[in-house]
Design an enzyme around this catalytic site. Structure first.
Site, PDB file in Angstrom:
ATOM      1  N   GLY A  16     -59.409 -12.271  20.983  1.00  0.00           N
ATOM      2  CA  GLY A  16     -59.260 -13.399  21.895  1.00  0.00           C
ATOM      3  C   GLY A  16     -58.366 -13.053  23.071  1.00  0.00           C
ATOM      4  O   GLY A  16     -57.350 -12.385  22.908  1.00  0.00           O
ATOM      5  N   ARG A  77     -65.147  -8.735  20.284  1.00  0.00           N
ATOM      6  CA  ARG A  77     -64.972  -8.354  18.879  1.00  0.00           C
ATOM      7  C   ARG A  77     -66.131  -7.431  18.521  1.00  0.00           C
ATOM      8  O   ARG A  77     -67.275  -7.731  18.831  1.00  0.00           O
ATOM      9  CB  ARG A  77     -64.935  -9.595  17.986  1.00  0.00           C
ATOM     10  CG  ARG A  77     -63.682 -10.433  18.201  1.00  0.00           C
ATOM     11  CD  ARG A  77     -63.666 -11.684  17.331  1.00  0.00           C
ATOM     12  NE  ARG A  77     -62.363 -12.329  17.373  1.00  0.00           N
ATOM     13  CZ  ARG A  77     -61.996 -13.232  18.283  1.00  0.00           C
ATOM     14  NH1 ARG A  77     -62.858 -13.585  19.225  1.00  0.00           N
ATOM     15  NH2 ARG A  77     -60.798 -13.766  18.262  1.00  0.00           N
ATOM     16  N   ASP A 108     -54.049  -9.510  15.249  1.00  0.00           N
ATOM     17  CA  ASP A 108     -54.078  -8.772  13.981  1.00  0.00           C
ATOM     18  C   ASP A 108     -55.399  -8.057  13.728  1.00  0.00           C
ATOM     19  O   ASP A 108     -55.424  -6.974  13.146  1.00  0.00           O
ATOM     20  CB  ASP A 108     -53.708  -9.681  12.793  1.00  0.00           C
ATOM     21  CG  ASP A 108     -54.539 -10.943  12.719  1.00  0.00           C
ATOM     22  OD1 ASP A 108     -55.467 -11.108  13.535  1.00  0.00           O
ATOM     23  OD2 ASP A 108     -54.263 -11.780  11.844  1.00  0.00           O
ATOM     24  N   THR A 131     -51.682 -12.577  21.905  1.00  0.00           N
ATOM     25  CA  THR A 131     -52.353 -13.701  21.267  1.00  0.00           C
ATOM     26  C   THR A 131     -51.528 -14.952  21.497  1.00  0.00           C
ATOM     27  O   THR A 131     -50.295 -14.907  21.422  1.00  0.00           O
ATOM     28  CB  THR A 131     -52.538 -13.481  19.747  1.00  0.00           C
ATOM     29  OG1 THR A 131     -52.933 -14.717  19.125  1.00  0.00           O
ATOM     30  CG2 THR A 131     -51.248 -13.009  19.085  1.00  0.00           C
ATOM     31  N   ASP A 133     -51.273 -17.454  19.603  1.00  0.00           N
ATOM     32  CA  ASP A 133     -50.846 -18.103  18.356  1.00  0.00           C
ATOM     33  C   ASP A 133     -49.420 -17.776  17.936  1.00  0.00           C
ATOM     34  O   ASP A 133     -48.839 -18.480  17.106  1.00  0.00           O
ATOM     35  CB  ASP A 133     -51.800 -17.731  17.215  1.00  0.00           C
ATOM     36  CG  ASP A 133     -53.168 -18.377  17.373  1.00  0.00           C
ATOM     37  OD1 ASP A 133     -53.247 -19.416  18.058  1.00  0.00           O
ATOM     38  OD2 ASP A 133     -54.146 -17.842  16.832  1.00  0.00           O
ATOM     39  N   ASP A 135     -48.339 -15.516  15.968  1.00  0.00           N
ATOM     40  CA  ASP A 135     -48.277 -15.348  14.515  1.00  0.00           C
ATOM     41  C   ASP A 135     -48.153 -13.887  14.078  1.00  0.00           C
ATOM     42  O   ASP A 135     -48.337 -13.567  12.901  1.00  0.00           O
ATOM     43  CB  ASP A 135     -49.518 -15.958  13.861  1.00  0.00           C
ATOM     44  CG  ASP A 135     -50.822 -15.346  14.363  1.00  0.00           C
ATOM     45  OD1 ASP A 135     -50.784 -14.631  15.384  1.00  0.00           O
ATOM     46  OD2 ASP A 135     -51.869 -15.592  13.746  1.00  0.00           O
ATOM     47  N   ARG A 177     -55.362 -21.783  14.524  1.00  0.00           N
ATOM     48  CA  ARG A 177     -56.235 -21.782  13.343  1.00  0.00           C
ATOM     49  C   ARG A 177     -55.455 -21.521  12.074  1.00  0.00           C
ATOM     50  O   ARG A 177     -55.695 -22.133  11.036  1.00  0.00           O
ATOM     51  CB  ARG A 177     -57.342 -20.735  13.523  1.00  0.00           C
ATOM     52  CG  ARG A 177     -58.445 -20.804  12.470  1.00  0.00           C
ATOM     53  CD  ARG A 177     -59.554 -19.811  12.746  1.00  0.00           C
ATOM     54  NE  ARG A 177     -59.087 -18.438  12.698  1.00  0.00           N
ATOM     55  CZ  ARG A 177     -59.138 -17.593  13.720  1.00  0.00           C
ATOM     56  NH1 ARG A 177     -59.642 -17.988  14.880  1.00  0.00           N
ATOM     57  NH2 ARG A 177     -58.696 -16.360  13.611  1.00  0.00           N
TER      58      ARG A 177
END
Length: 328
Positions: A16, A77, A108, A131, A133, A135, A177
């Site tokens: 992403g 991807r 990741d 990213t 996120d 995370d 997500r």
């Protein structure tokens, strides 16, 4: 600095997109140029490694991109890269160009591919966490997170204007997500009544209790921020259940979606991307491999990729408590 362990490197963006990827790319290319290391850009992530889509890059190749969202190298991807045959093609192309170091900007999934590729073929790899996120373990912030957070905050602020004008309850879904960093921090920053995230065990009864408390304090409108990965259910299910419990509420739903992934990166993301792009190249020159360049306590640090993808940054429980206290 001692003699560099790499002579030619390639850089790619994968997975992403996130605001600041271009700033990181710019830093990689110009740092390599400064240290007389040849640098190639790879289009469309690992697909480009497989299809031999390499582009020689110099200092002028990355002009005027530090302020652009997305990625000029494009991102994708790659299903083929998950196969041994696909990775063999990618390695053969690296050999053809004399590439002995690879900088992989992504999350990741990107890092997992880089780690396997390095272990199979011995090519040096360093990851840069891009990213929204936030995370990825091993860095205080990931590239794009600050921009996405501010985008969400500004959107929720605008939604609040409508909620207040019409005495409405808005359920606002933000990205996340598997992680609730955007939801928690944007919810705290915008005075949300409740924040629903995957990391904590939410219940409808707790949500309903918060609405009742708000009624007693005279609140006529409310915002509930929901992470897309909330385990309680979809934002539509949660809103419908709330309508059944409080039929008098005028409820609306807003899904912010991909606007959080785009846009010009914030100052914080541009600086972070610049430092990590520089850190990735210097790390390769120093002989580092299978690590991620991250930022901890305002210093560039290197974390083994295996740790970066196995562990996750944890939600700050103090922020969760503060958000509950200030929502009164």
């Amino acid at each position: 600095m001692k003699e560099s362990a790499v002579k030619k490197i390639a850089v790619l963006t994968s997975g992403g997109d996130s605001p600041g990827m271009n700033a990181a790319l710019r830093a990689v290319v110009r740092t390599a140029n400064y240290y007389n290391i040849e640098c190639y850009g790879v289009r469309e992530g690992y697909n480009g490694l497989i299809s031999n889509d390499f582009l020689k890059m110099g200092a002028r190749s990355v002009k005027n991109i530090i302020n652009q969202g997305g990625t000029i190298l494009k991102s994708a991807r790659s299903a083929e890269f998950r196969t041994k045959e696909g990775r063999q093609k990618a390695y053969d192309n690296c050999v053809k160009f004399g590439i002995d170091g690879l900088v992989c900007i992504g999350g990741d999934g990107t890092f997992t591919g880089a780690k396997i590729f390095s272990e199979e073929f011995g090519i040096r790899v360093i990851g840069i966490p891009g990213t929204i996120d936030n995370d990825i373990f091993g860095t205080d912030n990931t590239i794009g997170y600050d921009t996405a957070l501010n985008t969400a905050m500004e959107a929720i602020d605008k939604i609040r204007d409508t909620a207040t004008s019409h005495n409405r309850v808005f359920f606002v879904e933000v990205m996340g997500r598997d992680a609730g960093f955007i939801a928690l921090n944007s919810g705290l920053a915008t005075g949300a009544l409740d924040i629903l995230i995957p990391e904590k065990k939410d219940s409808l009864q707790d949500l309903f209790s918060n609405f009742r408390k708000a009624e007693k304090t005279g609140k006529a409108s409310s915002i509930v921020v929901v992470a897309e990965g909330e385990k309680l259910g979809s934002i539509y299910d949660i809103a419908n259940s709330t309508k059944e419990e409080f039929p008098q509420y005028d409820i609306r739903i807003a899904v912010l979606g991909h606007i959080q992934r785009g846009g010009s990166p914030s100052c914080a993301d541009r600086v972070l991307a610049s430092r990590l792009g520089y850190g990735a190249v210097v790390g390769l020159m120093d002989g580092q491999t299978n690590v991620m360049a991250g930022m901890r306590s305002n210093d560039v640090v290197y974390t083994p990729i295996e740790e970066a993808i196995k562990k996750h940054n944890e939600i700050n429980k103090d922020l969760m408590l503060i958000s509950e206290i200030l929502a009164i």
